[in-house]
Write a protein that holds these residues in place. Structure first.
Motif, PDB file in Angstrom:
ATOM      1  N   VAL A   1      17.715  -1.298   5.467  1.00 15.49           N
ATOM      2  CA  VAL A   1      18.520  -2.111   6.370  1.00 15.49           C
ATOM      3  C   VAL A   1      19.719  -1.295   6.851  1.00 15.49           C
ATOM      4  O   VAL A   1      20.126  -1.382   8.014  1.00 15.49           O
ATOM      5  CB  VAL A   1      18.945  -3.421   5.675  1.00 15.49           C
ATOM      6  CG1 VAL A   1      19.872  -4.235   6.554  1.00 15.49           C
ATOM      7  CG2 VAL A   1      17.697  -4.232   5.319  1.00 15.49           C
ATOM      8  N   LYS A   2      20.268  -0.468   5.972  1.00 14.77           N
ATOM      9  CA  LYS A   2      21.385   0.404   6.369  1.00 14.77           C
ATOM     10  C   LYS A   2      20.960   1.340   7.500  1.00 14.77           C
ATOM     11  O   LYS A   2      21.736   1.612   8.419  1.00 14.77           O
ATOM     12  CB  LYS A   2      21.842   1.250   5.179  1.00 14.77           C
ATOM     13  CG  LYS A   2      23.067   0.698   4.464  1.00 14.77           C
ATOM     14  CD  LYS A   2      23.340   1.573   3.276  1.00 14.77           C
ATOM     15  CE  LYS A   2      24.791   1.847   3.061  1.00 14.77           C
ATOM     16  NZ  LYS A   2      24.999   2.456   1.727  1.00 14.77           N
ATOM     17  N   ALA A   3      19.720   1.830   7.434  1.00 12.46           N
ATOM     18  CA  ALA A   3      19.234   2.727   8.482  1.00 12.46           C
ATOM     19  C   ALA A   3      19.158   1.981   9.815  1.00 12.46           C
ATOM     20  O   ALA A   3      19.510   2.520  10.869  1.00 12.46           O
ATOM     21  CB  ALA A   3      17.864   3.290   8.097  1.00 12.46           C
ATOM     22  N   VAL A   4      18.741   0.713   9.771  1.00 16.08           N
ATOM     23  CA  VAL A   4      18.676  -0.103  10.987  1.00 16.08           C
ATOM     24  C   VAL A   4      20.089  -0.326  11.537  1.00 16.08           C
ATOM     25  O   VAL A   4      20.344  -0.215  12.738  1.00 16.08           O
ATOM     26  CB  VAL A   4      17.985  -1.455  10.657  1.00 16.08           C
ATOM     27  CG1 VAL A   4      18.157  -2.441  11.795  1.00 16.08           C
ATOM     28  CG2 VAL A   4      16.511  -1.225  10.349  1.00 16.08           C
ATOM     29  N   VAL A   5      21.024  -0.614  10.630  1.00 17.73           N
ATOM     30  CA  VAL A   5      22.425  -0.841  11.020  1.00 17.73           C
ATOM     31  C   VAL A   5      23.001   0.441  11.636  1.00 17.73           C
ATOM     32  O   VAL A   5      23.686   0.409  12.659  1.00 17.73           O
ATOM     33  CB  VAL A   5      23.240  -1.292   9.782  1.00 17.73           C
ATOM     34  CG1 VAL A   5      24.727  -1.118   9.998  1.00 17.73           C
ATOM     35  CG2 VAL A   5      22.897  -2.742   9.440  1.00 17.73           C
TER      36      VAL A   5
END
Ligand SMILES: *Cc1c(COP(=O)(O)O)cnc(C)c1O
Length: 434
Positions: free
Chosen positions: A36-40
């Protein structure tokens, strides 16, 4: 200049703020915080580039979340049929058949006459052609369902005669004796754990007998003072013999001399053979029932058959697999150790001399999926420090290896050669030693 108070980068929403959004927080629980951090981070980057307004970052990140569903993993465990990884991967032909079957098909219609037809006849015809010794064929949801249908239709309220050496636990706490008794059949156990003779079976037969069950002990071996009664002898008893061969080999494979196959078992006199579709056959999850015409007809018309009916996608994949049996499972089983060694060496060389402590080591792969417990397949692996196991498992592209004595082994036997580059990229994403 670039970092003055009016710099638009200052307005990029903070990672913590974005991750606190309930939708992104929930996604972290599902997909893992790193993903999710990568998406953010990608949404933040778009704000930085001026493609999004800062207040749009949140919704853009939510929209870019991966769709829920299983993650695609690379199986570098050296276990060919890994139950936790979905057992057999489908062949390209089977995948194409599934995609094609996802829309409307003639699964239960005869296009020539416009009338209802036998469901899934392509798969049934392919199986019948592959095993001419079977008078008839039926397909259900999995191997356990095949046994349940046979027990219900042929022995409910009556007895199933079975050796004490074949009361098997198949996995995850599920035991065949419990499964069989759940149908209302009674188990008549004969013989002992290590030895069961024809006379033991014969003494147990009577008007209550539904059938004699022969279970292939696929996931364990008994050695020493042992004796089991082969199907050929059981077939002389004058009652139907149902043989659960487990692995789903349709015909004998010289690589696996101890694995029973459907054709040989039927020729030996079994009235009915049950097997799984997603073990050595290398197809979709399915339960195969092959054998006597009248018995199969009885199973097919039993009310329970409707509850165990197999999906059109499965039927499509099964037909393609039986028609074109060059599956990834077969390729993995028969892979040449020399070729595997070359691939592992190339992988190590292309990781670069960057202190990753990667070595090329011989390894032993196994069949798995509760099959061929005694078979060891010579293989080759990339050996890395154990600390790689976690990051490779949880990374963007999960790679599963196995840990042996403090080292993580990535065995390439079950990794398609075209995915070696993906393995390399995944290893390189793990921070190296400094
Ligand atoms: C695997 C196995 C089963 C269960 O088959 P599933 O397809 O997993 O339901 C039953 N009997 C034997 C001998 C097996 O090896």
């Amino acid at each position: 200049m670039g970092d003055g108070p009016t710099d638009p980068r200052r307005r990029v929403p903070r990672t913590d703020t974005l991750l606190a959004d309930p939708r992104l927080a929930a996604a972290s629980a599902t997909f893992g915080r790193d993903r999710v951090k990568a998406v953010v981070a990608r949404a933040q980057e778009r704000v930085r580039r001026g493609e999004l307004r800062p207040d749009e970052a949140r919704d853009a990140a939510v929209a870019a979340l991966p769709a829920p569903g299983p993650r695609v993993v690379l199986n570098a465990t050296g276990v060919v049929l890994h139950t936790n990884l979905g057992r057999a991967p489908l062949s390209a032909a089977a995948v194409a058949a599934v995609v094609a079957a996802a829309g409307h098909t003639d699964v239960e219609l005869d296009l020539t006459t416009g009338r209802r037809a036998r469901r899934g006849r392509d798969a049934l015809d392919a199986l019948a052609a592959a095993v001419p010794d079977a008078g008839a064929v039926h397909v259900v949801n999995n191997g356990a369902a095949a046994l349940v249908l046979a027990a219900t239709a042929l022995a409910a309220g009556r007895e199933i005669v079975v050796s004490r050496g074949e009361l098997v636990e198949i996995g995850d706490g599920f035991r065949l004796p419990d499964l069989l008794e759940s149908t209302g059949a009674r188990l008549r156990e004969v013989g002992t754990t290590n030895r069961t003779t024809l006379a033991d079976y014969a003494a147990a037969l009577g008007p209550q007998t539904g059938f004699v069950l022969k279970v292939h002990p696929s996931n364990f071996q008994v050695t020493g003072f042992t004796s089991a009664t082969p199907v050929r002898q059981l077939a002389t008893l004058g009652v139907p013999v149902v043989a659960d061969i487990g692995s789903g080999l349709l015909t004998a494979d010289p690589l696996l001399p101890d694995e029973p196959d459907a054709a040989t078992t039927l020729r030996a006199g079994a009235a009915l053979v049950t097997a799984s579709g997603d073990k050595l056959l290398g197809g979709p999850q399915a339960g195969l029932l092959l054998g006597d015409v009248d018995l199969v007809a009885k199973l097919r018309r039993h009310p329970l058959a409707r509850a165990l009916r197999v999906d059109k996608l499965t039927l499509a994949a099964l037909a393609a697999t039986v028609h074109q049996p060059d599956t990834p499972t077969r390729a993995a089983l028969h892979a040449d150790p020399g070729a595997l060694r070359n691939r592992v060496e190339r992988l190590r060389d292309r990781l670069g001399a960057d202190g990753r402590k990667a070595e090329v080591v011989p390894a032993v792969a196994v069949v798995g999926g509760g099959g061929a417990p005694g078979v060891e397949l010579d293989s080759w692996a990339l050996s890395l420090p154990e600390r790689y196991a976690g990051p490779l498992r949880t990374g963007e592209q999960p790679v599963l290896g196995r840990v042996v004595r403090g080292r993580l082994l990535l065995d390439l036997r079950c990794v398609p050669a075209e995915a070696d580059e993906v393995v390399r990229a995944a290893v390189l994403r793990v921070p190296g030693d400094d």
